[in-house]
Design a protein around this motif. Sequence first.
Motif, short mmCIF file in Angstrom:
data_model
loop_
_atom_site.label_atom_id
_atom_site.label_comp_id
_atom_site.label_asym_id
_atom_site.label_seq_id
_atom_site.Cartn_x
_atom_site.Cartn_y
_atom_site.Cartn_z
N LYS A 111 -1.47 -7.07 -4.03
CA LYS A 111 -2.38 -6.74 -2.93
C LYS A 111 -3.60 -7.68 -2.94
O LYS A 111 -4.04 -8.13 -1.88
CB LYS A 111 -2.82 -5.28 -3.07
CG LYS A 111 -3.40 -4.67 -1.86
CD LYS A 111 -3.61 -3.17 -2.11
CE LYS A 111 -4.24 -2.50 -0.92
NZ LYS A 111 -4.46 -1.08 -1.16
N ASN A 122 -1.08 -3.82 -7.26
CA ASN A 122 -2.48 -4.10 -6.96
C ASN A 122 -2.80 -5.59 -7.10
O ASN A 122 -3.60 -6.13 -6.33
CB ASN A 122 -3.42 -3.26 -7.83
CG ASN A 122 -3.60 -1.86 -7.30
OD1 ASN A 122 -3.68 -1.65 -6.09
ND2 ASN A 122 -3.67 -0.89 -8.18
N SER A 164 0.83 -1.21 0.00
CA SER A 164 0.00 0.00 0.00
C SER A 164 0.86 1.25 0.00
O SER A 164 0.56 2.22 -0.71
CB SER A 164 -0.93 0.00 1.21
OG SER A 164 -1.88 -1.03 1.10
N ILE A 184 2.31 1.74 -3.47
CA ILE A 184 1.28 2.25 -4.38
C ILE A 184 1.06 3.73 -4.15
O ILE A 184 1.00 4.52 -5.11
CB ILE A 184 -0.04 1.45 -4.21
CG1 ILE A 184 0.11 0.03 -4.75
CG2 ILE A 184 -1.20 2.17 -4.91
CD1 ILE A 184 -1.04 -0.89 -4.44
#
Length: 141
Positions: free
Chosen positions: A102, A99, A21, A24
């Motif tokens: 994730k 992502n 996170s 990102i």
Amino acid sequence: MHANSLREIHSAISGRMSDVSEKINRLEQAKRQINEEQNICLGEIRKIIHPELAGSWTGNRADDFQDARSDAYKAMSAIIHADYDDYQEKIEGKITMLNIEKTALSAAGTIAHEADALLEKGEAVIDQLESKLSYLKGWLF
């Protein structure tokens, strides 16, 4: 024994999720900054070709000056359009990969929660629990 393994797994998933996170967020910030810089540069390169040379600017020196301005404009335009767009596309590709990671971590978290539920059921489902723990350890460590 299994409870400790599950705590380690939850901790590893949580740590990786935080790392991903954060990456990102940093990449999205960099992409915004590049986009802002690109917009500023687009406004600035217009100054290279202005003002238009009046009819009184003639001759070899005027032609050389106009050629130099045109070359500078083309070079800057190529950088601003191609290079900046390329940087943004590369960043977007990395964001997409992160992502995906994730999403995989989220799936691992779901499996870990299933393993928690199995642990609560006790010995009757210990084989299923061990299978899930092995899978998670292999994927995470």
